[in-house]
Design a protein around this motif. Structure first.
Motif, PDB file in Angstrom:
ATOM      1  N   SER A 155     -10.853  -9.507  -3.115  1.00 31.69           N
ATOM      2  CA  SER A 155     -11.856  -8.513  -2.743  1.00 31.69           C
ATOM      3  C   SER A 155     -12.816  -8.272  -3.903  1.00 31.69           C
ATOM      4  O   SER A 155     -12.439  -8.410  -5.070  1.00 31.69           O
ATOM      5  CB  SER A 155     -11.187  -7.192  -2.389  1.00 31.69           C
ATOM      6  OG  SER A 155     -10.261  -7.342  -1.337  1.00 31.69           O
ATOM      7  N   VAL A 159     -11.806   3.089   7.502  1.00 34.57           N
ATOM      8  CA  VAL A 159     -12.900   3.907   6.988  1.00 34.57           C
ATOM      9  C   VAL A 159     -13.333   4.849   8.098  1.00 34.57           C
ATOM     10  O   VAL A 159     -13.947   4.426   9.089  1.00 34.57           O
ATOM     11  CB  VAL A 159     -14.092   3.048   6.532  1.00 34.57           C
ATOM     12  CG1 VAL A 159     -15.196   3.923   5.949  1.00 34.57           C
ATOM     13  CG2 VAL A 159     -13.659   2.003   5.521  1.00 34.57           C
ATOM     14  N   ILE A 186     -14.705  -4.060   1.052  1.00 29.85           N
ATOM     15  CA  ILE A 186     -14.873  -2.720   0.493  1.00 29.85           C
ATOM     16  C   ILE A 186     -16.071  -2.075   1.185  1.00 29.85           C
ATOM     17  O   ILE A 186     -16.921  -2.766   1.753  1.00 29.85           O
ATOM     18  CB  ILE A 186     -15.069  -2.744  -1.035  1.00 29.85           C
ATOM     19  CG1 ILE A 186     -16.310  -3.551  -1.420  1.00 29.85           C
ATOM     20  CG2 ILE A 186     -13.834  -3.287  -1.737  1.00 29.85           C
ATOM     21  CD1 ILE A 186     -16.658  -3.462  -2.903  1.00 29.85           C
ATOM     22  N   SER A 223       0.862  -1.174   0.000  1.00 27.36           N
ATOM     23  CA  SER A 223       0.000   0.000   0.000  1.00 27.36           C
ATOM     24  C   SER A 223       0.900   1.226   0.000  1.00 27.36           C
ATOM     25  O   SER A 223       2.130   1.105   0.044  1.00 27.36           O
ATOM     26  CB  SER A 223      -0.936   0.004   1.209  1.00 27.36           C
ATOM     27  OG  SER A 223      -0.187   0.038   2.416  1.00 27.36           O
ATOM     28  N   ALA A 238      -6.253  -5.093   6.264  1.00 25.70           N
ATOM     29  CA  ALA A 238      -7.275  -4.294   6.941  1.00 25.70           C
ATOM     30  C   ALA A 238      -7.665  -3.105   6.070  1.00 25.70           C
ATOM     31  O   ALA A 238      -6.995  -2.771   5.089  1.00 25.70           O
ATOM     32  CB  ALA A 238      -6.759  -3.831   8.295  1.00 25.70           C
ATOM     33  N   LEU A 239      -8.761  -2.453   6.458  1.00 21.95           N
ATOM     34  CA  LEU A 239      -9.247  -1.264   5.757  1.00 21.95           C
ATOM     35  C   LEU A 239      -9.656  -0.242   6.802  1.00 21.95           C
ATOM     36  O   LEU A 239     -10.345  -0.567   7.765  1.00 21.95           O
ATOM     37  CB  LEU A 239     -10.449  -1.623   4.878  1.00 21.95           C
ATOM     38  CG  LEU A 239     -11.141  -0.474   4.137  1.00 21.95           C
ATOM     39  CD1 LEU A 239     -10.233   0.083   3.039  1.00 21.95           C
ATOM     40  CD2 LEU A 239     -12.471  -0.933   3.536  1.00 21.95           C
ATOM     41  N   VAL A 298     -20.620  -2.390   4.422  1.00 23.89           N
ATOM     42  CA  VAL A 298     -19.396  -3.155   4.199  1.00 23.89           C
ATOM     43  C   VAL A 298     -19.743  -4.348   3.316  1.00 23.89           C
ATOM     44  O   VAL A 298     -20.687  -5.090   3.623  1.00 23.89           O
ATOM     45  CB  VAL A 298     -18.805  -3.662   5.531  1.00 23.89           C
ATOM     46  CG1 VAL A 298     -17.517  -4.448   5.280  1.00 23.89           C
ATOM     47  CG2 VAL A 298     -18.560  -2.511   6.484  1.00 23.89           C
ATOM     48  N   ASN A 326      -3.925   5.029   8.186  1.00 21.35           N
ATOM     49  CA  ASN A 326      -4.957   5.925   8.703  1.00 21.35           C
ATOM     50  C   ASN A 326      -4.438   7.339   8.974  1.00 21.35           C
ATOM     51  O   ASN A 326      -5.106   8.124   9.633  1.00 21.35           O
ATOM     52  CB  ASN A 326      -5.594   5.353   9.977  1.00 21.35           C
ATOM     53  CG  ASN A 326      -4.693   5.472  11.196  1.00 21.35           C
ATOM     54  OD1 ASN A 326      -3.515   5.782  11.066  1.00 21.35           O
ATOM     55  ND2 ASN A 326      -5.235   5.245  12.374  1.00 21.35           N
ATOM     56  N   ALA A 377      -2.699  -1.179   5.954  1.00 16.99           N
ATOM     57  CA  ALA A 377      -3.680  -0.097   5.824  1.00 16.99           C
ATOM     58  C   ALA A 377      -3.093   1.157   6.461  1.00 16.99           C
ATOM     59  O   ALA A 377      -2.266   1.079   7.368  1.00 16.99           O
ATOM     60  CB  ALA A 377      -4.989  -0.484   6.506  1.00 16.99           C
ATOM     61  N   ILE A 400     -11.608   0.644  11.865  1.00 20.91           N
ATOM     62  CA  ILE A 400     -10.675  -0.268  11.197  1.00 20.91           C
ATOM     63  C   ILE A 400     -11.388  -1.595  11.001  1.00 20.91           C
ATOM     64  O   ILE A 400     -11.905  -2.170  11.962  1.00 20.91           O
ATOM     65  CB  ILE A 400      -9.406  -0.488  12.038  1.00 20.91           C
ATOM     66  CG1 ILE A 400      -8.678   0.837  12.270  1.00 20.91           C
ATOM     67  CG2 ILE A 400      -8.475  -1.493  11.363  1.00 20.91           C
ATOM     68  CD1 ILE A 400      -7.600   0.761  13.333  1.00 20.91           C
ATOM     69  N   ASN A 438      -1.900  -6.771   2.982  1.00 16.35           N
ATOM     70  CA  ASN A 438      -1.664  -5.383   2.606  1.00 16.35           C
ATOM     71  C   ASN A 438      -1.789  -4.476   3.826  1.00 16.35           C
ATOM     72  O   ASN A 438      -2.805  -4.522   4.523  1.00 16.35           O
ATOM     73  CB  ASN A 438      -2.677  -4.920   1.554  1.00 16.35           C
ATOM     74  CG  ASN A 438      -2.544  -5.666   0.257  1.00 16.35           C
ATOM     75  OD1 ASN A 438      -1.527  -6.272  -0.024  1.00 16.35           O
ATOM     76  ND2 ASN A 438      -3.597  -5.624  -0.548  1.00 16.35           N
ATOM     77  N   THR A 491      -9.626  -8.233   1.695  1.00 17.15           N
ATOM     78  CA  THR A 491     -10.020  -6.953   2.272  1.00 17.15           C
ATOM     79  C   THR A 491     -11.445  -6.611   1.859  1.00 17.15           C
ATOM     80  O   THR A 491     -11.787  -6.725   0.678  1.00 17.15           O
ATOM     81  CB  THR A 491      -9.065  -5.848   1.786  1.00 17.15           C
ATOM     82  OG1 THR A 491      -7.728  -6.208   2.119  1.00 17.15           O
ATOM     83  CG2 THR A 491      -9.413  -4.512   2.423  1.00 17.15           C
TER      84      THR A 491
END
Length: 350
Positions: A195, A120, A157, A34, A117-118, A163, A79, A77, A124, A75, A155
């Protein structure tokens, strides 16, 4: 033939997911990548690396002292303050983005982190092979968890407050991001490794049932399906009304996002891996045996490159560069501009 390809794919996936158990220091998965406007973050083997985007030089690595049984492939993430990365020893770590020091850890999972992780907003989302999607606040405290029927390897989206989560249990889930409550679920009739991709109100998913499926994001209804004659180790990617993906026989497809009808195809000649990367003037695909090819939006060749090593995932676009993760090669990372010129490469110190 289809059954044989499916068995091979499942064997490769299982081998990669269990590699951390051996305690060996050699890498046996593929790099998780990333980045932001300043740095590229790489999770690979026993360490996480922060590289300068302009030249690939090392900013920091974590941990300084390698722990043989702890490996990283998900991957990372980002923040803003921390890089969030999961390992194969069941721990999710927040690393200071400037120094790589540990800010906090979450140890509530009972299996390895394969999918990244993602982040948003203030949440997390961390999928784990223990079947759970963990939702944490930015300090690593658990908000809620959603339990699927099998391992989570990709991951999720997010669109608005929903989600979308794919699973090895054959299901695609829509989940409320605030509460963790299920909105709808759809049996895709095949395990989902990658994903999903998203357009305004449609989700695109590739399954190990050798299908690419378009799903209505509001209610989970199937809009169209494209059946492949061979396996799929590629994530469909949407851009400007077109869905791009490839198959294990090396064929690249561009199809209409509305109905799945073919627009053009191109024979790459080796298994198409991971997600294609969309550039301003075309799409870049990675082949398992090291071929990198850029096609314009009409399917014409822009350029090709040959990489020493295996490519099990597509290039990641980071602030105008194509960043490529390489397995079993001389380098672990190579960065190219959109014309296919190599800008830098990175090999970890042994």
């Amino acid at each position: 033939m289809k059954k044989k390809i499916l068995i091979i794919i499942m064997f490769v996936m299982l081998t990669l997911s269990l590699s951390a158990c051996s305690g060996m220091l050699n890498a046996s998965g593929w790099p998780g990548i990333s980045g932001d406007e300043n740095s590229v973050y790489v999770a690979y083997a026993n360490q996480v690396y922060a590289l300068r985007l302009k030249d690939g030089s090392l900013n920091w690595r974590y941990p300084e002292k390698v722990e043989a049984a702890r490996t990283y492939y998900a991957n990372p993430a980002i923040n803003g303050l921390n890089v969030i990365v999961g390992d194969y020893k069941n721990t999710l770590s927040a690393l200071n983005i400037q120094s790589g020091t540990v800010t906090w850890t979450f140890e509530g999972a009972t299996n390895r982190y394969i999918g990244g992780a993602l982040v948003v907003g203030d949440t997390i989302l961390a999928p784990n092979a223990d079947h759970n999607l963990y939702a944490l606040d930015l300090n690593g405290n658990l908000k809620w968890k959603f339990t699927a029927k099998h391992a989570l390897w990709s991951t999720p989206i997010v669109h608005e407050d929903v989600v979308y989560l794919s699973s090895m249990d054959h299901y695609l889930y829509a989940i409320n991001i605030k509460s963790g409550q299920l909105i709808w679920e759809l049996d895709m009739e095949g395990a989902i490794v990658y994903s999903p991709s998203f357009d305004t109100d449609t989700i695109f998913v590739a399954t190990l049932a050798n299908e690419v499926v378009a799903v209505n994001a509001l209610n989970g209804a199937i809009i169209w399906k494209n059946k492949s004659e061979v396996g799929l180790w590629s994530q469909p990617v949407y851009d400007n009304g077109v869905v791009y993906y490839g198959d294990t026989a090396g064929k690249i497809f561009a199809v209409s996002a509305i109905n799945g009808n073919a627009i053009w195809d191109y024979m790459m000649g080796e298994m198409v891996s991971g997600a294609p990367a969309v550039m301003p003037d075309g799409v870049v695909f990675a082949g398992e045996n090291g071929k990198l090819i850029a096609l314009d939006f009409n399917g014409n060749i822009l350029w090709t490159r040959s990489i020493t090593g295996k490519l099990y995932t597509g290039p990641v676009i980071v602030d105008g560069l194509l960043v490529l993760g390489i397995s079993q090669g001389e380098e672990v990372i190579k960065a190219y501009d959109f014309n296919g010129n190599e800008i830098w490469k990175f090999t970890p110190e042994k």
